[in-house]
Write a protein that holds these residues in place. Structure first.
Motif, mmCIF file in Angstrom:
data_model
loop_
_atom_site.group_PDB
_atom_site.id
_atom_site.type_symbol
_atom_site.label_atom_id
_atom_site.label_comp_id
_atom_site.label_asym_id
_atom_site.label_seq_id
_atom_site.Cartn_x
_atom_site.Cartn_y
_atom_site.Cartn_z
ATOM 1 N N SER A 74 -6.999 -4.742 11.759
ATOM 2 C CA SER A 74 -6.902 -5.717 10.660
ATOM 3 C C SER A 74 -6.033 -6.911 11.032
ATOM 4 O O SER A 74 -6.077 -7.945 10.370
ATOM 5 C CB SER A 74 -6.309 -5.059 9.410
ATOM 6 N N GLY A 75 -5.196 -6.750 12.057
ATOM 7 C CA GLY A 75 -4.305 -7.843 12.455
ATOM 8 C C GLY A 75 -3.087 -7.974 11.553
ATOM 9 O O GLY A 75 -2.326 -8.921 11.662
ATOM 10 N N ARG A 76 -2.891 -7.005 10.644
ATOM 11 C CA ARG A 76 -1.679 -7.081 9.818
ATOM 12 C C ARG A 76 -1.066 -5.686 9.634
ATOM 13 O O ARG A 76 -1.795 -4.673 9.639
ATOM 14 C CB ARG A 76 -1.965 -7.727 8.464
ATOM 15 N N ALA A 77 0.266 -5.682 9.478
ATOM 16 C CA ALA A 77 0.972 -4.407 9.287
ATOM 17 C C ALA A 77 0.660 -3.876 7.888
ATOM 18 O O ALA A 77 0.593 -4.638 6.930
ATOM 19 C CB ALA A 77 2.466 -4.606 9.459
ATOM 20 N N ILE A 78 0.430 -2.585 7.808
ATOM 21 C CA ILE A 78 0.087 -1.950 6.528
ATOM 22 C C ILE A 78 1.304 -1.152 6.056
ATOM 23 O O ILE A 78 1.925 -0.429 6.846
ATOM 24 C CB ILE A 78 -1.112 -0.977 6.722
ATOM 25 N N ASP A 79 1.628 -1.266 4.761
ATOM 26 C CA ASP A 79 2.742 -0.507 4.200
ATOM 27 C C ASP A 79 2.339 0.977 4.137
ATOM 28 O O ASP A 79 1.406 1.350 3.423
ATOM 29 C CB ASP A 79 3.045 -1.060 2.794
ATOM 30 N N ARG A 80 3.065 1.810 4.885
ATOM 31 C CA ARG A 80 2.658 3.226 4.978
ATOM 32 C C ARG A 80 2.755 3.949 3.636
ATOM 33 O O ARG A 80 1.968 4.853 3.357
ATOM 34 C CB ARG A 80 3.518 3.953 6.020
ATOM 35 N N SER A 81 3.736 3.560 2.810
ATOM 36 C CA SER A 81 3.861 4.274 1.531
ATOM 37 C C SER A 81 2.711 3.890 0.594
ATOM 38 O O SER A 81 2.183 4.746 -0.133
ATOM 39 C CB SER A 81 5.219 4.004 0.886
ATOM 40 N N VAL A 82 2.299 2.629 0.634
ATOM 41 C CA VAL A 82 1.160 2.202 -0.197
ATOM 42 C C VAL A 82 -0.097 2.945 0.261
ATOM 43 O O VAL A 82 -0.857 3.486 -0.552
ATOM 44 C CB VAL A 82 0.942 0.669 -0.085
ATOM 45 N N PHE A 83 -0.300 2.993 1.577
ATOM 46 C CA PHE A 83 -1.493 3.669 2.101
ATOM 47 C C PHE A 83 -1.488 5.156 1.729
ATOM 48 O O PHE A 83 -2.495 5.708 1.275
ATOM 49 C CB PHE A 83 -1.587 3.502 3.628
#
Ligand code: BTN
Length: 281
Positions: A177-186
């Protein structure tokens, strides 16, 4: 919380969790050998349905077929969920399919990406694996007592986190995706989808998952595949899935239709990559 020295992920997850059962209680570790090994032990000691084990890193992450699972610290999700469904042991493998659908929905919701499921339970994006699932069953005199669903999602792992031989096979949500994903949201999203499908599945069985499953797993349909199944390797064309979630394959040798419940699939000629996999376009 147990064994935590870097609680930010777990703290943020607790705040966001909206599930009734899954994640209660939540056991969090900064490092553990394997969340599945720990959850198997907890289940044997009588842990309740919904208990989960999460770690920031695993020193001995377990994959399917005796493989290891690359588990660098602070970037991915290593999750094991304890379930105690009142179903027969033969229906339990369907939980692999259910978990894969929940992961695919969470990826779709949080990252706006369209993953595909490689039967039975690898989740791929652009033909590369971003999630693996390892389900372990506990039975007593043939009766199902618990299923430990181990889910590993490569969320923010950089390419350098993977050994070179995996560079063309594995990826992460960050890399695609080219962007960091918030692990808690995921993770909160994943547990919500997992709980929703689990409740539906307990009431209705595999048909409750069928539409979502076929949307993500269709990449294999109509393709020539080879399946290394416990009963031997089957080569043929993937026809579809039956009401028990089994993969139906028309064999090449005698045109016989094989009904497969487990195995390792490879698409002969390789998976399609990219946008044309997305049936929503
Ligand atoms: C696979 O080989 O595709 C399955 C990988 C499963 C990895 C997850 S990470 C969380 C849980 N703990 C483990 O040791 N394995 C599973």
């Amino acid at each position: 919380m147990s064994g935590s020295s870097t609680p930010d992920f777990a703290t943020a997850l607790r705040v966001k969790l909206q599930t009734k059962t899954l994640g209660h209680p939540l056991h969090y570790f900064s490092t553990i050998d394997s969340t599945n090994v720990y959850a198997v032990r907890l289940a044997r000691e009588g842990a309740i349905e919904g208990a989960i084990v999460i770690a920031d890193a695993q020193s001995g992450g377990k994959g399917r077929l005796g493989r290891s699972w690359v588990s660098p610290p602070g970037v991915n999700l290593y999750l094991s969920v304890i379930l105690r469904p009142s179903v027969s042991a033969t229906a339990a493998p369907q939980l692999n399919l259910l978990a894969a659908v929940a992961v695919a929905e969470a990826i779709s919701e949080v990252c706006q990406l369209f993953p595909s499921i490689k039967w039975p339970n690898d989740v791929l994006i652009d033909g590369k694996k971003v999630c693996g699932i390892l389900a372990e069953m506990q039975t007593d005199a043939g009766e199902l007592r618990a299923v430990i669903l181990g889910i590993g999602v490569n969320i923010n792992a950089p390419l350098s986190a993977f050994p070179e031989e995996l560079h063309d096979k594995a990826s992460s949500l960050l890399l695609v995706s080219g962007r960091a994903i918030d692990r808690s949201v995921f993770t909160a999203s994943l547990l919500t989808h997992l709980e929703k499908y689990y409740v539906l599945w307990l009431e209705q069985g595999f048909p409750a998952l069928r539409t979502a499953w076929e949307m993500y797993a269709s990449a294999v349909l109509g393709k020539r595949i080879a399946v290394a199944a416990p009963e031997g390797t089957v080569t043929g064309v993937a026809l579809g899935f039956d009401d028990g979630g089994a993969l139906l394959v028309r064999g090449e040798r005698n045109e016989e239709v094989h009904r497969l419940l487990a195995g390792d699939v490879s698409v002969i000629g390789g998976y399609d990559r990219g946008e044309k996999d997305d049936p929503r376009r």
